[in-house]
Design an enzyme around this catalytic site. Structure first.
Site, mmCIF file in Angstrom:
data_model
loop_
_atom_site.group_PDB
_atom_site.id
_atom_site.type_symbol
_atom_site.label_atom_id
_atom_site.label_comp_id
_atom_site.label_asym_id
_atom_site.label_seq_id
_atom_site.Cartn_x
_atom_site.Cartn_y
_atom_site.Cartn_z
ATOM 1 N N GLU A 105 0.840 -1.211 0.000
ATOM 2 C CA GLU A 105 0.000 0.000 0.000
ATOM 3 C C GLU A 105 0.870 1.254 0.000
ATOM 4 O O GLU A 105 0.559 2.248 -0.657
ATOM 5 C CB GLU A 105 -0.953 -0.032 1.198
ATOM 6 C CG GLU A 105 -2.005 -1.132 1.025
ATOM 7 C CD GLU A 105 -2.880 -1.312 2.243
ATOM 8 O OE1 GLU A 105 -2.332 -1.527 3.347
ATOM 9 O OE2 GLU A 105 -4.112 -1.227 2.101
ATOM 10 N N GLU A 125 -3.910 -9.498 3.721
ATOM 11 C CA GLU A 125 -4.698 -9.184 4.918
ATOM 12 C C GLU A 125 -5.843 -10.158 5.146
ATOM 13 O O GLU A 125 -6.201 -10.464 6.284
ATOM 14 C CB GLU A 125 -5.239 -7.751 4.832
ATOM 15 C CG GLU A 125 -4.199 -6.651 5.033
ATOM 16 C CD GLU A 125 -3.429 -6.284 3.771
ATOM 17 O OE1 GLU A 125 -3.481 -7.052 2.780
ATOM 18 O OE2 GLU A 125 -2.767 -5.237 3.771
HETATM 19 N N1 3HC Z 1 3.860 -7.576 11.540
HETATM 20 C C1 3HC Z 1 4.546 -7.996 12.610
HETATM 21 N N2 3HC Z 1 5.358 -9.061 12.608
HETATM 22 C C2 3HC Z 1 5.480 -9.715 11.443
HETATM 23 C C3 3HC Z 1 4.806 -9.327 10.293
HETATM 24 C C4 3HC Z 1 3.957 -8.197 10.361
HETATM 25 N N3 3HC Z 1 3.287 -7.755 9.303
HETATM 26 N N4 3HC Z 1 5.128 -10.179 9.302
HETATM 27 C C5 3HC Z 1 5.986 -11.070 9.828
HETATM 28 N N5 3HC Z 1 6.211 -10.778 11.116
HETATM 29 C C6 3HC Z 1 7.125 -11.460 12.031
HETATM 30 C C7 3HC Z 1 6.703 -12.865 12.372
HETATM 31 O O1 3HC Z 1 5.787 -12.882 13.443
HETATM 32 C C8 3HC Z 1 8.020 -13.486 12.730
HETATM 33 O O2 3HC Z 1 8.338 -13.042 14.029
HETATM 34 P P1 3HC Z 1 9.202 -13.953 15.013
HETATM 35 O O3 3HC Z 1 10.534 -14.131 14.356
HETATM 36 O O4 3HC Z 1 9.218 -13.182 16.267
HETATM 37 O O5 3HC Z 1 8.437 -15.239 15.092
HETATM 38 C C9 3HC Z 1 8.998 -12.811 11.784
HETATM 39 O O6 3HC Z 1 8.343 -11.622 11.351
HETATM 40 C C10 3HC Z 1 9.375 -13.630 10.583
HETATM 41 O O7 3HC Z 1 8.187 -14.104 9.981
HETATM 42 P P2 3HC Z 1 8.139 -15.514 9.248
HETATM 43 O O8 3HC Z 1 8.653 -16.557 10.151
HETATM 44 O O9 3HC Z 1 6.764 -15.661 8.708
HETATM 45 O O10 3HC Z 1 9.201 -15.251 8.103
HETATM 46 P P3 3HC Z 1 9.171 -15.680 6.581
HETATM 47 O O11 3HC Z 1 10.414 -15.158 6.012
HETATM 48 O O12 3HC Z 1 8.840 -17.123 6.458
HETATM 49 O O13 3HC Z 1 7.924 -14.886 5.927
HETATM 50 C C11 3HC Z 1 6.510 -12.998 5.468
HETATM 51 C C12 3HC Z 1 7.929 -13.480 5.855
HETATM 52 C C13 3HC Z 1 6.178 -13.507 4.066
HETATM 53 C C14 3HC Z 1 6.486 -11.502 5.506
HETATM 54 C C15 3HC Z 1 5.498 -13.606 6.451
HETATM 55 O O14 3HC Z 1 5.933 -13.323 7.767
HETATM 56 C C16 3HC Z 1 4.123 -13.056 6.320
HETATM 57 O O15 3HC Z 1 3.354 -13.515 5.499
HETATM 58 N N6 3HC Z 1 3.785 -12.053 7.136
HETATM 59 C C17 3HC Z 1 2.473 -11.490 7.182
HETATM 60 C C18 3HC Z 1 2.345 -10.429 6.137
HETATM 61 C C19 3HC Z 1 1.010 -9.760 6.282
HETATM 62 O O16 3HC Z 1 -0.006 -10.369 6.569
HETATM 63 N N7 3HC Z 1 1.010 -8.450 6.043
HETATM 64 C C20 3HC Z 1 -0.167 -7.680 6.169
HETATM 65 C C21 3HC Z 1 -0.198 -7.066 7.509
HETATM 66 S S1 3HC Z 1 -1.711 -6.284 7.837
HETATM 67 C C22 3HC Z 1 -1.573 -4.807 7.042
HETATM 68 O O17 3HC Z 1 -0.594 -4.504 6.413
HETATM 69 C C23 3HC Z 1 -2.742 -3.918 7.265
HETATM 70 C C24 3HC Z 1 -2.786 -2.807 6.303
HETATM 71 O O18 3HC Z 1 -3.499 -3.195 5.161
HETATM 72 C C25 3HC Z 1 -3.440 -1.635 6.935
#
Ligand code: 3HC
Ligand code: NAI
Length: 699
Positions: A105, A125
């Site tokens: 975004e 999301e």
């Molecule tokens: N916020 C906070 N922590 C996050 C995060 C996020 N968006 N994304 C990942 N993390 C953290 C995980 O909890 C993990 O923490 P830890 O080491 O303490 O356990 C660490 O980052 C590493 O994550 P992964 O083990 O999943 O690492 P990978 O390398 O396998 O994957 C990733 C990375 C593809 C970014 C995966 O973590 C993922 O899919 N994350 C979620 C992404 C997501 O859903 N983003 C949308 C957020 S909501 C948003 O943006 C709202 C907006 O529209 C207003």
């Protein structure tokens, strides 16, 4: 500092540096704005490049801040994106590796975007029960078209940057860099080229349109409704994308905001976020630091080529790890290997596996009748009959032949892992790896930590679990470990419900309506009722004081073991799996009630669900208190990935928190007064009482 600011000749570079994934928490947002101010006030700066340090451009908004005041503390993500969009000098996003959610975004708010090949682009999301809440639903359809955007937003699945760049008429990427390594250099050159171009291009000025919008959205809603029964977010995503087509940009943004905030409050989103963090937390063991060295596992030995041994082997073959299987007879080996072959062949037939991969996997498999051939293996997983003397024979032999430092794992579901470890001279190398059936399909792996299991053995098994794509949860040694110990109480309650007036179908339907993949009786028929029967017989003396409904034993005495005998709690037509309510079984239950002098009563679905689910919650609280599980989310992960607990309820512990521990306890106290139930069963676990008293939660 979570954001770095540097000027390269006349281009300012703002680098998000908030490991692990450059989540945009309050500090980061504040610092992005401060960096923009710095760039605005520096007359030598002609353009700005925004990028991310480390392994992500940005993983999006910081999920940990959700439902906390920090989330909306200014500058909000909206304000940051507004600041970028209205910036008077060009802002270029230099995107690499991961660009997701709020990260995308932010990029969509920039004037230009250049992406490295291979970057994972997503608005995920929806997987957290949300929708993109910082303009994603309004800008992405304008950048890549309504249908492409809808597919991405409703699925949440990542798409590679170069694939998106190939879409006709896309406005998302202005350029794909030649390689990830040259991204920054190319972004800086690009920034210099566009530095003086005005007006600055904005995605919000583009139009989101569809030639047959009404028909398309009706079609999308139909498809999505069928797929997302228990989740409100996907349909809300569609509403927002439709708003992008129908409303002015600002109105669409307001609409998106309202929907996002509403979803944030839903129990479904809370549950999905709990599961997201729970899955990651499960791999962390409090006293085993992440820096613990792991042992190398290049070759696996599997002892026993039965139901579990075959499935376990497939996991490793799929991950490219060679497996040698040992059996007691050539026939058993042939049978086991034929089953593995058949499973793969069916995947090939269904187009799920290529012939080439199938052959590669089978080439990694070898077999033997001789323990000497296991010498090369770095780990052995035993999956032989569930009898202690058989396990003893196997572990004594493994101890004699396996190389020093090899991991010796048992797949036992009910036996004492410490006892099994004592059969060897190396109890520190022994661990439980409790796979679930079918082992090549089920996500859950309970890693059973014996009293003497070495920390590096645990760390290694957790790392291997990740490699074979399992959700591993550590359990201490106890009868049934986490999952089966809890299910025993759940099954006891299910039995009491039959005694008191329910039919198996009524119980199953009530919990299936609650969301379980399968009710207890259908599950019994699938797994084989004789398994529980054998366990009850074995434990008869040690559990002499534990009350059970006798109906399950009566059923087995009739030879009704379940699907495998075409008769269990239900009747089955030959070769079919449909559970048909059985008159023989209801007659048996009625007769049993008569013999016991029990008068049946009508029991509501609500009572059925509460009794079954709270039996899990109470035993889960005991397990937590005893330290068998180190955190409540581990218990939830066991139930979500191994027992078909509804994902949108987050697992039994998360569900109990949603209901409120005080309310759960009140309900249990009510059940305690039921003369036909077991009063001691409903004694709330001390941990539940304590947490409720302190106004705290389990998760
Ligand atoms: N916020 C906070 N922590 C996050 C995060 C996020 N968006 N994304 C990942 N993390 C953290 C995980 O909890 C993990 O923490 P830890 O080491 O303490 O356990 C660490 O980052 C590493 O994550 P992964 O083990 O999943 O690492 P990978 O390398 O396998 O994957 C990733 C990375 C593809 C970014 C995966 O973590 C993922 O899919 N994350 C979620 C992404 C997501 O859903 N983003 C949308 C957020 S909501 C948003 O943006 C709202 C907006 O529209 C207003
Ligand atoms: P199974 O009966 O299908 O297979 C056991 C295999 O072990 C047979 O092929 C047998 O020939 C072989 N075997 C027996 N003694 C042996 C020995 N001394 N050396 C080598 N091979 C030997 O049993 P299943 O279901 O695969 O169970 C295996 C283990 O996994 C048991 O401990 C069981 O409790 C556990 N388990 C089973 C689950 C299930 O759903 N079936 C789920 C989780 C764990």
């Amino acid at each position: 500092m979570t954001v770095e600011y540097k000027v390269h000749s006349n281009i300012a570079v703002i680098t998000l540096n908030n490991p692990p994934v450059n989540g945009m928490n309050y500090e980061t947002r504040k610092q992005i704005c401060a960096s923009l101010d710095q760039a605005a006030n520096d007359d030598t700066v002609a353009a700005v490049v925004i990028t991310g340090a480390g392994k992500a451009f940005s993983g999006g908004a910081d999920i940990k801040e959700f439902n906390t005041p920090k989330m909306s503390q200014e500058p909000s993500l909206h304000s940051v994106i507004n600041a970028v969009e209205s910036f008077e000098k060009p802002v270029i996003a230099a995107i690499h590796t991961v660009c997701m959610g709020g990260g995308l975004e932010l990029a969509l708010g920039c004037h230009y975007r250049i992406a490295a090949p291979g970057a994972q682009i997503a608005l995920p999301e929806v997987k957290l029960g949300l929708l993109p809440g910082a303009g994603g639903t309004q800008r992405l359809p304008r950048a890549i078209g309504v249908e492409n955007a809808l597919n991405m937003i409703v699925s949440g699945e990542p798409v590679k940057s170069e694939m998106l760049a190939k879409l006709s008429d896309q406005k998302l990427f202005d350029r794909i860099a030649s390689s990830p390594e040259t991204l920054m250099e190319e972004a800086l050159t690009f920034a210099s080229h566009v530095a003086t171009i005005r007006p600055l291009p904005l995605i919000r000025h583009l139009k989101a349109s569809h030639p047959n919008a009404d028909g398309y959205f009706a079609f999308a809603r139909n498809t999505v409704t069928a797929m997302s029964k228990h989740f409100p977010a996907p349909l809300k995503c569609i509403d927002c994308i439709e708003a992008a087509v129908q409303k002015k940009f600002k109105e669409g943004m307001d609409f998106e905001r309202e929907q996002f905030i509403a979803l944030l409050m839903t129990p479904e989103s809370k549950a999905l976020r709990h599961a997201f963090f729970g899955e990651r937390a499960a791999s962390k063991i409090p006293d085993v630091p992440e820096s613990t060295p792991v042992r190398e596992v290049k070759k696996l030995a599997v002892i026993g080529a039965g139901t579990m041994g075959g499935g376990i082997s497939m996991n490793f073959l799929n991950a490219g790890i060679p497996v040698i299987i040992l059996e007691t007879s050539q026939e058993a080996l042939d049978r086991g290997i034929a089953t593995i072959r058949k499973n793969y062949e069916s995947q090939v037939k269904r187009g799920k596996l290529s012939q080439e991969k199938y052959e590669q996997r089978m080439a990694l498999l070898s077999s033997t009748l001789n323990y000497e051939d296991l010498k090369e293996a770095d780990m052995a997983i035993e999956a032989v009959f569930e009898e202690l003397n058989v396990k003893q024979a196997v572990f004594t032999k493994l101890d004699a032949v396996m190389k020093p430092g090899a991991i010796l794992a048992t797949n036992t579901s009910t036996l004492d892992v410490d006892k099994i470890a004592s059969f060897t001279k190396r109890p520190q190398d022994v661990v439980g790896t409790h796979f679930f059936s079918p082992a090549n399909v089920m996500k859950l792996l309970e890693v059973v930590r014996g009293k003497q299991t070495a920390k590096d053995v645990l760390a290694t098994v957790m790392a291997i679990a990740k490699k074979i794509k399992k959700t591993a949860v550590v359990s201490g040694v106890c009868d049934g470990f986490i999952g089966n110990r809890m299910i025993e109480q759940y099954s006891r309650q299910a039995g009491f419900l039959l005694d008191e007036g329910c039919t198996p179908a009524q119980v199953d339907q009530a919990v299936e309506k609650f969301g379980f993949a399968m009710g207890p009786f259908r599950m019994g028929d699938l797994a084989g009722n004789d398994i529980g029967w054998a366990i009850r017989k074995r434990r008869a003396t040690e559990r002499a004081n534990m009350r059970y409904s006798k109906t399950a034993d009566l059923l087995c005495e009739m030879g009704r073991f379940g699907q495998k005998t075409a008769a269990g709690w239900y009747d089955y037509l030959p070769g079919k799996r449909d559970a048909i309510p059985s008159k023989i079984v209801t007659d048996m239950i009625e007769q049993h009630r008569k013999n016991k002098g029990l008068t049946p009563r009508k029991i509501s679905d609500e009572e059925i669900v509460d009794r079954l689910v709270y039996s899990l919650v109470n035993e889960g609280a005991h397990i937590l208190q005893e330290g068998i599980a180190s955190k409540a989310s581990d218990i939830d992960m066991v139930y979500l990935t191994g027992y078909g607990f509804p994902l949108w309820r987050g697992g039994p512990m998360c569900y109990a928190d949603t209901v409120g521990l005080f309310n759960v306890i009140q309900r249990m106290k009510k059940f305690q007064k039921n003369p036909l139930d077991d009063a001691s069963f409903w004694e709330p676990a001390p941990l539940l009482l304590k947490l409720a008293d302190e106004g705290k939660t389990l998760t």
